[in-house]
Write an enzyme that holds these catalytic residues in place. Structure first.
Site, short mmCIF file in Angstrom:
data_model
loop_
_atom_site.label_atom_id
_atom_site.label_comp_id
_atom_site.label_asym_id
_atom_site.label_seq_id
_atom_site.Cartn_x
_atom_site.Cartn_y
_atom_site.Cartn_z
N ARG A 105 0.67 -1.06 0.01
CA ARG A 105 -0.03 0.14 0.08
C ARG A 105 0.77 1.21 -0.06
NH1 ARG A 105 -2.01 -3.48 4.28
NH2 ARG A 105 -4.07 -4.38 3.67
N LYS A 114 -2.17 -2.44 7.71
CA LYS A 114 -3.47 -2.03 8.68
C LYS A 114 -3.39 -2.59 9.95
CE LYS A 114 -6.43 -1.01 4.92
NZ LYS A 114 -7.53 -0.62 4.07
N HIS A 135 -2.87 2.45 -5.52
CA HIS A 135 -3.44 1.18 -5.64
C HIS A 135 -3.67 0.39 -6.80
CE1 HIS A 135 -4.64 0.00 -1.61
NE2 HIS A 135 -5.45 -0.70 -1.94
N ARG A 193 -0.92 -2.05 -6.78
CA ARG A 193 -1.14 -2.99 -5.93
C ARG A 193 -2.12 -4.20 -6.60
NH1 ARG A 193 -1.14 -4.47 -0.34
NH2 ARG A 193 -3.42 -5.03 0.54
N HIS A 222 -4.04 -8.94 3.82
CA HIS A 222 -5.27 -9.04 3.92
C HIS A 222 -5.72 -9.82 5.31
CE1 HIS A 222 -6.25 -8.13 -0.69
NE2 HIS A 222 -6.22 -7.01 0.29
N TYR A 254 -9.61 -10.50 -6.70
CA TYR A 254 -8.69 -10.54 -7.60
C TYR A 254 -8.85 -11.74 -8.69
CZ TYR A 254 -6.50 -6.60 -5.34
OH TYR A 254 -6.42 -5.64 -4.67
#
Length: 300
Positions: free
Chosen positions: A149, A173, A246, A249, A272, A281
């Site tokens: 990110r 995150k 992004h 990514r 994730h 994806y």
């Protein structure tokens, strides 16, 4: 207690007690600030379900995305749930608030050959020795090569790189740390930047910084600057002026799956928490496969 004052107390709770990331706290604060702007700085005990519905309806008329509405619903529930626990209100008005269903939108993805051309042009510009061009090339290669990110990229320190193992340690995150591999092209771009670019930029700063990527004045580069770099270099390849970091990514994840990478491995690389987030994806890959079939198969 007034809504504005309660919202600040809640943000302080998220920061000091729950220790959420600054970006998450800022998102809660912005959502509650928007609520206050819409309905006014009312007494917390006077706010009811109709006020909350009015708030979401105003956002809907404004054209906010479903994902934004869903996030704001979640913010309201967390806030009023906290207020109920703190005995600031007798009843939680957000319990009956319906969460809008999130629309599934496929992310922007650049073709692998188009991105290769973009990175070749960035490499050619970096070869001239300009320190900012060297930094831009390293940033693009890391965004695509490691699939990280933009916030993770900007937060990198020099010590986070392991050149021998071709890995980088990132803080994702929820302050979750992970180690991500990157390829030889990214390794070469970063090495060139560290040798010929970063020392020049670092010399312009008043104080030393451990940051990997530096701005023109020698300070840690910010997301806005990286966004501008990506827009300038990658937008033509994606075919949209609204492209951001992004997109690299998204492209990295899609190209990994196109190349046969395991979904769980891609989940680990991207950081994730849920496999369901990574599965978007697979939809991108299947859409590309369907498009190729439609173009090439005589019975399509």
């Amino acid at each position: 207690m007034l809504l504005g004052r309660a919202a600040e107390a809640f943000a302080d709770h998220l920061d000091r007690v729950r220790r959420l990331s600054p970006a998450t706290v800022r998102a809660y604060r912005n959502d509650l600030g928007d609520l206050r702007t819409t309905i006014g700085d009312l007494e917390l005990a006077d706010i009811d379900i109709e006020h909350l519905r009015e708030w979401l309806w105003a956002a809907t008329k404004r054209g906010d995305a479903r994902s934004t509405l869903a996030r704001r619903t979640s913010s309201a529930r967390s806030f009023f749930g906290w207020a109920r626990e703190e005995a600031l209100i007798a009843a939680d008005p957000s319990i009956r608030l319906v969460t809008p269903k999130r629309g599934r939108t496929l992310p922007q993805v650049a073709a692998a050959d188009a991105l290769a051309a973009v990175l070749e042009r960035a490499a050619a510009a970096a070869a001239e020795g300009d320190p900012v061009a060297l930094r831009d090339h390293a940033a693009l290669e890391l965004l695509y090569g490691a699939g990280i990110r933009v916030s993770e990229l900007c937060g990198l320190d020099v010590d986070d790189l392991d050149a021998d193992r071709s890995t980088v340690r990132v803080l994702g995150k929820g302050s979750k740390e992970r180690v991500v591999p990157f390829g030889a092209p990214a390794g070469r771009a970063v090495a060139a930047y560290l040798t010929r670019g970063r020392p020049v930029l670092a010399a312009r700063a008043r104080e030393a910084t451990p940051a990997l990527l530096l701005g023109a004045r020698g300070r840690r580069v910010g997301p806005r600057a990286v966004y501008d770099v990506v827009t300038r270099h990658v937008a033509p390849a994606v075919g949209s002026s609204a492209v951001g970091p992004h997109a690299l990514r998204h492209s990295a994840a899609t190209h990994l799956l196109d190349g046969g990478a395991d979904l769980r491995a891609v989940q680990e690389i991207l950081g994730h928490a849920s496999l369901g987030t990574t599965q978007i994806y697979t939809h991108v890959s299947s859409e590309r496969l369907r498009a190729a079939y439609a173009l090439a198969h005589p019975r399509a």
